[in-house]
Write an enzyme that holds these catalytic residues in place. Structure first.
Site, mmCIF file in Angstrom:
data_model
loop_
_atom_site.group_PDB
_atom_site.id
_atom_site.type_symbol
_atom_site.label_atom_id
_atom_site.label_comp_id
_atom_site.label_asym_id
_atom_site.label_seq_id
_atom_site.Cartn_x
_atom_site.Cartn_y
_atom_site.Cartn_z
ATOM 1 C CE1 TYR A 189 -2.657 3.379 1.159
ATOM 2 C CE2 TYR A 189 -1.299 3.266 3.127
ATOM 3 C CZ TYR A 189 -2.171 3.954 2.313
ATOM 4 O OH TYR A 189 -2.548 5.234 2.648
ATOM 5 C CE LYS A 193 -2.409 6.255 -0.745
ATOM 6 N NZ LYS A 193 -3.513 7.094 -1.200
#
Ligand code: NAD
Length: 397
Positions: A189, A193
């Site tokens: 995750y 980003k």
């Protein structure tokens, strides 16, 4: 302003949409509702009973007399429809919340890793490509995470996105420039980003897009002034081992009489922000789009840092809960220091609420109201990506 909120049905996107609508902006929510699908996959649900998005929007119209539009659309897979929506609305700003946002979920299996990369990177890239294709001068405001900086114990206040470095050229002359702060993602995750940041840098330079990347801390709390206006507007409140972020999980554990589960020693220091401060920041970021030039504006959207064990002690003190140290399922330093600058948002007018005991108590009380909805078996974090622990588990099974 005409504003599109991608991911406007989610935990941050819903209260942000309401705040922006109340400030007089014309809001259209774009959401695939995949987050509700993931709840079904995991066999969990928000602590608070969340209405369907159409029901929420009817309630908002009845309570405030203003309408919020809704376009059901998967930003990562339906590029043509995205282009159509941007062309129809021609937004002044687009707030991008539409990503898979749980580190534990992204590390559950190869399928979840791949889904998180496919969804998040494609959602961001489709958005940037679509804004370029449509030729709309929309300010893109993206929700990133403080986690991209990593948690090295560096004795400095983390800057906002860029690091000033100096280096000698071949002739020995010194050059100084700002580079994107080197990322150290701790999960797939967080990796997405980090990748998003490169996409933003490219599109700002190559296509002249105006982009703000908000590096947000861990959000705690659930209700805002707007979501409290009517029970049908209630915000979601995740408490499960995948989507429940640390402080909200402690608050629910405290409410239902479970021990507060601290991962490892609890010496991890993290950046935090209350949901009310988060929506305030979104409005400040969106409404200052004229300040954004040809460099991506990175702002640290956090108000304070806390050590996890200190937070557990505060919640234990307020509620009488006991603290339990459990094996850390994550691959991360057991202890780190962290402090970060947030001058950008403070200079724009951020007036933080911060970690107030009355707000903590109000959230515990909200959790007590809905205690019957809590599934205790889903509270512990099951997703494990600590290599040593995974190996140890495999040898004992
Ligand atoms: P959330 O999962 O509650 O909301 C995300 C929303 O986006 C959901 O409604 C989901 O259905 C939608 N969505 C996801 N992929 C989509 C796609 N491809 N097309 C259309 N809709 C899609 O998450 P959240 O907590 O509201 O987080 C929003 C953003 O803020 C995320 O990008 C997250 O990384 C960031 N953030 C959140 C926190 C936090 O503590 N919650 C902290 C830092 C950063």
């Amino acid at each position: 302003m005409r504003i599109i909120v991608l991911g406007g049905d989610g935990f941050c996107g819903w209260p942000s949409s309401l705040r922006l609508a109340l400030r007089g902006h014309a809001i259209t929510i774009v959401d695939s509702l995949v987050r509700r699908e993931i709840d079904r996959e995991l066999g969990v649900d928000s602590l608070t009973p969340v209405n369907s998005l159409p029901e929420r929007l009817v309630a908002w119209r009845e309570v405030t007399g203003t309408s919020i539009g809704f376009e059901p659309l998967d930003v990562a897979t339906d590029y043509e429809r995205l282009v159509q929506v941007l062309g129809d609305i021609r937004p002044d700003a687009i707030v991008h919340f539409a990503e898979q946002r749980a580190a534990p979920y992204s590390m559950k299996s190869p399928t979840h890793r791949r889904y998180t990369v496919d969804n998040n990177v494609n959602a961001t890239h489709n958005l940037l490509a679509a804004v370029t294709e449509v030729g709309v001068n929309a300010h893109v405001v993206h929700l990133g995470t403080m986690g991209v900086y990593g948690y090295d114990t560096v004795p400095m206040d983390l800057p906002e996105g860029y690091l000033t470095v100096s280096y000698p050229d071949r002739d020995g002359d010194t050059h100084v420039r700002d580079i994107l702060y080197p990322t150290q993602p701790g999960s797939v995750y967080h990796l997405t980003k980090s990748l998003d940041q490169l996409l933003f840098q490219f599109y700002a330079v190559n296509d002249g897009l105006r982009i703000t990347d908000l590096h947000q801390g861990i959000v705690w709390g659930s209700q805002t002034a707007e979501t409290s206006l009517d029970s049908r507007l209630v915000n979601r409140f995740d408490y499960d081992g995948d989507y429940g972020t640390v402080l909200n999980r402690f608050l629910v554990e405290a409410a239902v009489g479970l021990p507060l589960t601290v991962h490892g020693s609890g010496g991890q220091t993290r950046a935090f922000i209350n949901i009310n401060d988060s929506v305030q920041c979104i409005a400040l970021a969106v409404e200052s789009g004229d300040d954004v030039g040809d460099r991506v504006r990175v702002m640290n959207q956090m108000t304070e840092t806390h050590r996890v064990s200190d937070l557990a002690a505060i919640v234990a003190e307020l509620s009488g809960a006991v603290v339990s140290h459990v094996e850390n399922p994550r691959r991360e330093a057991e202890v780190n220091d962290l402090s970060a600058r947030n001058d950008h948002l403070v200079n724009l007018g951020l007036d933080p609420i911060g970690l107030r005991s009355d707000l903590l108590v109000a959230e515990i009380e909200l959790a007590r109201v809905h205690a019957a909805r809590v599934k205790p078996a889903h509270v512990p974090a099951e997703s494990c990506w600590n290599r040593e622990r995974v190996a140890a588990r495999e040898t004992t099974t």
